[in-house]
Design an enzyme around this catalytic site. Structure first.
Site, mmCIF file in Angstrom:
data_model
loop_
_atom_site.group_PDB
_atom_site.id
_atom_site.type_symbol
_atom_site.label_atom_id
_atom_site.label_comp_id
_atom_site.label_asym_id
_atom_site.label_seq_id
_atom_site.Cartn_x
_atom_site.Cartn_y
_atom_site.Cartn_z
ATOM 1 N N ARG A 9 0.830 -1.263 -0.011
ATOM 2 C CA ARG A 9 -0.181 -0.055 0.162
ATOM 3 C C ARG A 9 1.038 1.306 -0.121
ATOM 4 N NH1 ARG A 9 -4.033 2.235 4.611
ATOM 5 N NH2 ARG A 9 -4.641 4.086 3.541
ATOM 6 N N HIS A 10 0.699 2.253 -0.768
ATOM 7 C CA HIS A 10 1.324 3.433 -0.819
ATOM 8 C C HIS A 10 1.734 4.036 0.531
ATOM 9 C CE1 HIS A 10 -2.185 5.886 0.366
ATOM 10 N NE2 HIS A 10 -2.792 5.274 -0.399
ATOM 11 N N GLN A 28 2.304 7.161 3.313
ATOM 12 C CA GLN A 28 1.195 8.057 3.988
ATOM 13 C C GLN A 28 0.992 9.106 3.039
ATOM 14 O OE1 GLN A 28 1.927 11.136 6.830
ATOM 15 N NE2 GLN A 28 0.561 9.967 8.208
ATOM 16 N N GLY A 77 -9.915 8.359 -2.327
ATOM 17 C CA GLY A 77 -10.392 7.719 -3.232
ATOM 18 C C GLY A 77 -9.695 7.948 -4.663
ATOM 19 N N ARG A 135 0.385 8.928 -5.633
ATOM 20 C CA ARG A 135 0.838 8.130 -4.366
ATOM 21 C C ARG A 135 1.378 6.735 -4.504
ATOM 22 N NH1 ARG A 135 -4.625 9.081 -4.228
ATOM 23 N NH2 ARG A 135 -5.948 7.402 -3.195
ATOM 24 N N GLU A 156 -7.694 3.398 -6.128
ATOM 25 C CA GLU A 156 -8.426 3.028 -4.664
ATOM 26 C C GLU A 156 -9.902 3.045 -5.134
ATOM 27 O OE1 GLU A 156 -9.169 2.141 -2.026
ATOM 28 O OE2 GLU A 156 -7.799 3.415 -0.628
ATOM 29 N N HIS A 186 -13.534 4.223 -5.271
ATOM 30 C CA HIS A 186 -13.878 5.803 -5.446
ATOM 31 C C HIS A 186 -14.912 6.182 -4.310
ATOM 32 C CE1 HIS A 186 -15.453 9.356 -7.128
ATOM 33 N NE2 HIS A 186 -14.939 9.228 -8.331
ATOM 34 N N TYR A 187 -14.781 7.058 -3.568
ATOM 35 C CA TYR A 187 -15.570 7.493 -2.404
ATOM 36 C C TYR A 187 -16.607 8.307 -2.868
ATOM 37 C CZ TYR A 187 -13.095 4.792 1.181
ATOM 38 O OH TYR A 187 -12.472 3.694 1.803
#
Length: 228
Positions: A8-9, A11, A22, A60, A87, A89-90
């Site tokens: 995972r990227h 921070q 997102g 990121r 990621e 989408h939020y």
């Protein structure tokens, strides 16, 4: 025995600010840069090497991969970028502070949006600040207006089957730098985690996850590299 590493990227600026990110493109923080460098140094120290790299269209994740590869002396490795590793989408939550959103909508509702398997957040209204329809990297792509984790899995897994799995079956060593939810999709698939459990799986930033796979890509082992 094929080897797969998921990262995972590091921070990001909005991780630090506790905002829903997102598909919006934000940069790494200084801590995120340090996490990516440390991941590369750890992989080199543990003797890991790769033949093929995958990442998303998001800065990121791309930067995390590049920084880690530089620390390994492997910036020359082939890298494939694809939006399907983006990621989740939020939707209409994009850009909102998570605490403020909970104060506005209630903790229970926000938990449903964040942690349910198949209930997406409200849609992102077109033409707003976070509308990506004019972003050239997504030309020709049907950008979602919101996604649940189930929706995210539905785009990640076909890409896995089409591009990544064949590389692993051919004996290539693969690293994927992506995002919390796109990596949850892969972990769910490889480790056969039930729908109601995968939403609670935390994937920390900048920590390489190693999968040791059988030739048919069934998972023999999964562990954080820092713990071995």
């Amino acid at each position: 025995m094929p080897t797969l590493v998921l990262i995972r990227h590091g921070q990001s600026a909005w991780n630090l600010e506790n905002r829903f990110t997102g598909w919006w493109d934000v940069n790494l923080t200084d801590q995120g840069i340090a996490e990516a460098k440390a991941a590369g140094e750890l992989m080199a120290a543990k003797g890991l090497d790769f033949d093929q790299c995958y990442t998303s269209f998001q800065t990121r994740a791309i930067k995390t991969l590049n920084i880690a590869l530089e620390a390994m002396g492997r910036l020359w490795l082939p890298v494939e970028k694809d939006w399907r590793l983006n990621e989740r989408h939020y939707g209409g939550l994009t850009g909102l502070n998570k605490a403020e959103t909970a104060a506005r909508h209630g903790d229970a509702q926000v938990k449903v949006w964040r942690r349910s398997f198949d209930i997406p957040p409200p849609v992102l209204e077109p033409g707003g600040e976070f509308d990506l329809s004019k972003d050239r990297r997504y030309a020709g792509i049907a950008i979602p207006s919101t996604e649940s984790l189930k929706d995210t899995i539905a785009r990640v897994l076909p890409y896995w089957e089409e591009r990544i799995a064949p590389d692993l079956k051919a004996g290539k060593r693969v690293v994927i730098s992506a995002h919390g939810n796109s990596l949850r999709a892969l972990v769910k698939h490889l480790s056969h985690i039930p729908d109601d459990e995968i939403t609670e799986l935390e994937i920390p930033t900048g920590q390489p996850i190693v999968y040791e796979l059988a030739d048919d890509l069934t998972a023999r082992d999964r562990y954080y590299l820092s713990e071995r």
